[in-house]
Design a protein around this motif. Structure first.
Motif, PDB file in Angstrom:
ATOM      1  N   ALA A  75      17.723 -53.758  10.633  1.00  9.00           N
ATOM      2  CA  ALA A  75      17.736 -52.407   9.764  1.00  9.00           C
ATOM      3  C   ALA A  75      18.426 -51.284  10.622  1.00  9.00           C
ATOM      4  N   ALA A  76      18.232 -50.841  11.951  1.00 10.27           N
ATOM      5  CA  ALA A  76      18.671 -50.004  12.821  1.00 10.27           C
ATOM      6  C   ALA A  76      20.135 -49.970  12.996  1.00 10.27           C
ATOM      7  N   PHE A  77      20.460 -51.368  13.190  1.00 14.65           N
ATOM      8  CA  PHE A  77      21.820 -51.572  13.836  1.00 14.65           C
ATOM      9  C   PHE A  77      22.728 -51.544  12.505  1.00 14.65           C
ATOM     10  N   ALA A  78      22.259 -51.726  11.279  1.00 13.20           N
ATOM     11  CA  ALA A  78      22.994 -51.689  10.211  1.00 13.20           C
ATOM     12  C   ALA A  78      23.067 -50.328  10.000  1.00 13.20           C
ATOM     13  N   LYS A  79      22.124 -49.525  10.002  1.00 12.88           N
ATOM     14  CA  LYS A  79      22.179 -48.109   9.933  1.00 12.88           C
ATOM     15  C   LYS A  79      23.071 -47.349  10.859  1.00 12.88           C
ATOM     16  N   TYR A  80      22.865 -47.882  12.093  1.00 10.61           N
ATOM     17  CA  TYR A  80      23.872 -47.179  13.018  1.00 10.61           C
ATOM     18  C   TYR A  80      25.244 -47.024  12.862  1.00 10.61           C
ATOM     19  N   HIS A  84      28.295 -44.609  12.454  1.00 13.84           N
ATOM     20  CA  HIS A  84      29.053 -44.554  13.253  1.00 13.84           C
ATOM     21  C   HIS A  84      30.167 -45.880  13.130  1.00 13.84           C
ATOM     22  N   PRO A  85      30.971 -45.597  12.134  1.00  8.71           N
ATOM     23  CA  PRO A  85      31.990 -47.000  11.804  1.00  8.71           C
ATOM     24  C   PRO A  85      32.665 -47.342  12.820  1.00  8.71           C
ATOM     25  N   GLY A  86      32.866 -46.871  13.755  1.00 11.39           N
ATOM     26  CA  GLY A  86      33.658 -47.178  14.871  1.00 11.39           C
ATOM     27  C   GLY A  86      33.111 -48.043  15.820  1.00 11.39           C
ATOM     28  N   HIS A 343      15.179 -43.085  19.585  1.00 11.58           N
ATOM     29  CA  HIS A 343      14.796 -41.678  19.061  1.00 11.58           C
ATOM     30  C   HIS A 343      14.978 -41.635  17.379  1.00 11.58           C
ATOM     31  N   SER A 344      16.262 -41.271  17.131  1.00 12.16           N
ATOM     32  CA  SER A 344      16.222 -41.195  15.524  1.00 12.16           C
ATOM     33  C   SER A 344      16.311 -42.631  14.759  1.00 12.16           C
ATOM     34  N   GLY A 345      16.520 -43.468  15.515  1.00 15.01           N
ATOM     35  CA  GLY A 345      16.495 -44.881  14.798  1.00 15.01           C
ATOM     36  C   GLY A 345      15.076 -45.710  14.742  1.00 15.01           C
ATOM     37  N   GLN A 346      14.082 -44.801  15.475  1.00 11.31           N
ATOM     38  CA  GLN A 346      12.763 -44.993  15.007  1.00 11.31           C
ATOM     39  C   GLN A 346      12.048 -44.737  13.585  1.00 11.31           C
ATOM     40  N   ALA A 347      12.859 -44.124  12.904  1.00 12.42           N
ATOM     41  CA  ALA A 347      12.739 -43.695  11.749  1.00 12.42           C
ATOM     42  C   ALA A 347      12.617 -44.935  10.837  1.00 12.42           C
ATOM     43  N   TYR A 348      13.310 -46.292  11.289  1.00  8.80           N
ATOM     44  CA  TYR A 348      13.692 -47.372  10.445  1.00  8.80           C
ATOM     45  C   TYR A 348      12.321 -48.403  11.108  1.00  8.80           C
ATOM     46  N   ALA A 349      11.639 -47.962  11.633  1.00  9.02           N
ATOM     47  CA  ALA A 349      10.561 -49.191  12.356  1.00  9.02           C
ATOM     48  C   ALA A 349       9.220 -49.156  11.483  1.00  9.02           C
TER      49      ALA A 349
END
Length: 382
Positions: A75-80, A84-86, A343-349
């Motif tokens: 979930a987190a990597f997909a959102k990242y 950040h498309p690059g 940090h921000s990615g923990q919103a998807y935990a």
């Protein structure tokens, strides 16, 4: 609460036919809607990683390791990648031991393990000094396949669970089990024990718990990623353990909480140090972590914590990163991604079966990431 409180009790649902947890790769594919993915295998010498980004180009960042943390990473990597498309991320879901091996051989930019690398493992890492960063917090449920009455939930203690995995309790209607479950008709059937066959951080947490509550287990088997199992059948990865329990009547196995969801496998309520029966949830795992607010890569275990609501089989997962990055550009992207993840990615935990890292652990992650330098020796994170 009394020693027989039924925290977290819920009806026993019939298993759903969709095998959500058949393999970690399936989870990743299901969650990464924005990603270009290929099927991953949880075992074998050359696992196919799951990628988050353009499948036509070499991934920007590569990782390998833990199946425990795979649903959250998905979930987190997909959102990242959306944000950040690059930056594309490829993660091979191979288990903590294989992840450490791949990372140590410099076959991945980062590793992931549910137990930090020990001194000998770090000494064998080809890329030099390793920085270990807490990236996820979760609980391991004890899943079972029993046809119990509607609304009934199996209750177990740590010592009884240890005796099951030692092969000392072999039938479900053993008095040691029925005494803990008064009023429930436990079937007279042999217990099929399921455990991990691969080198596993999930196994480390589980055996660490059993060692902490049962002296016989501690003496005969102990704590480790690859223990010498006295009984049972092995399966590779959390997903395969979940599927084996789902498909095998009268079986029992340990899995990260997220892996029960599609199969609707029930979790046993485990008696904690306070004498209360609890199941893994965001609340009970967070309660366990709150009892030990400060951890380090050498003092990290949070199993069998005190507290009325603490779930006793809880633990952190760790990202493994070389302290001195050989590539300034790749190192910068890696550190930036991991800082977001912790940090921000923990919103998807929470939505994926994990507990957001407590604030002090998020700060620990940042402190560790600030130690990482580029090829010039300058820190990559301000």
């Amino acid at each position: 609460m009394s020693g027989h409180s039924r925290l977290g009790s819920q009806p026993h649902h019939a298993p759903h036919p969709t095998i959500w947890a058949a393999a970690a790769a399936v989870i990743l594919l299901a969650l990464a809607a924005c990603a270009s993915t290929t099927a991953a295998t949880p075992s074998g010498p050359a696992p196919t990683p799951v990628s988050f980004g353009s499948g036509a180009h070499k991934p920007t960042l590569t990782g390998a390791g833990s199946t425990f943390v795979a649903p959250f990473f998905a979930a987190a990597f997909a959102k990242y990648h959306q944000q950040h498309p690059g930056v594309s991320i490829s993660y091979a879901v191979v288990g903590s031991g294989a992840g450490i091996a791949a990372f140590s051989a410099k076959q991945a930019d980062f590793g992931a393990s549910d137990v930090p690398m020990n001194a000998s493992e770090q000494a064998a890492a080809q890329g030099g000094h390793v920085t270990q960063v807490p990236d996820a917090l979760g609980g391991e449920g004890v899943a079972y396949n029993l046809n119990l009455p509607a609304g009934a939930r199996l209750h177990l203690t740590g010592p009884v669970l240890a005796r099951i995995y030692l092969g000392q309790i072999t039938r479900w209607n053993d008095p040691a089990i029925t005494t803990l479950n008064p009023g429930i008709n436990i079937p007279d059937a042999p217990i099929t024990v399921v455990h991990r066959s691969d080198s596993s951080g999930t196994t480390y947490i589980f055996t660490n718990y059993l060692s902490s509550v049962d002296p016989t287990w501690a003496a005969k088997v102990g704590t480790g990623k690859t223990p010498n199992w006295p009984v049972g059948q092995g399966a590779e990865g959390n997903g395969s353990v979940a599927t084996t329990v789902y498909r095998t009547p009268f079986s029992i196995g340990y899995i990260e909480e997220a892996y029960s969801r599609g199969l609707l496998l029930p979790f046993a309520a485990i008696r904690n140090q306070a004498g209360n029966y609890v199941i893994p949830s965001n609340q009970t795992v967070a309660a366990a972590a709150a009892q030990k607010p400060h951890i380090t890569p050498t003092d990290f275990a949070i199993v069998n914590q005190p507290g009325a609501n603490s779930y006793p089989i809880s633990g952190y997962s760790w990202a493994l990163v070389y302290t001195r990055q050989p590539s300034q550009a790749t190192g910068q992207k890696l550190v930036t991604m991991l800082d977001w993840l912790t940090h921000s990615g923990q919103a998807y935990a929470a939505a994926n079966g994990y507990v957001p890292l407590p604030p002090q652990i998020q700060q620990l992650a940042r402190t560790m990431l600030q130690q990482i330098t580029g090829s010039s020796g300058q820190p990559l994170l301000g």
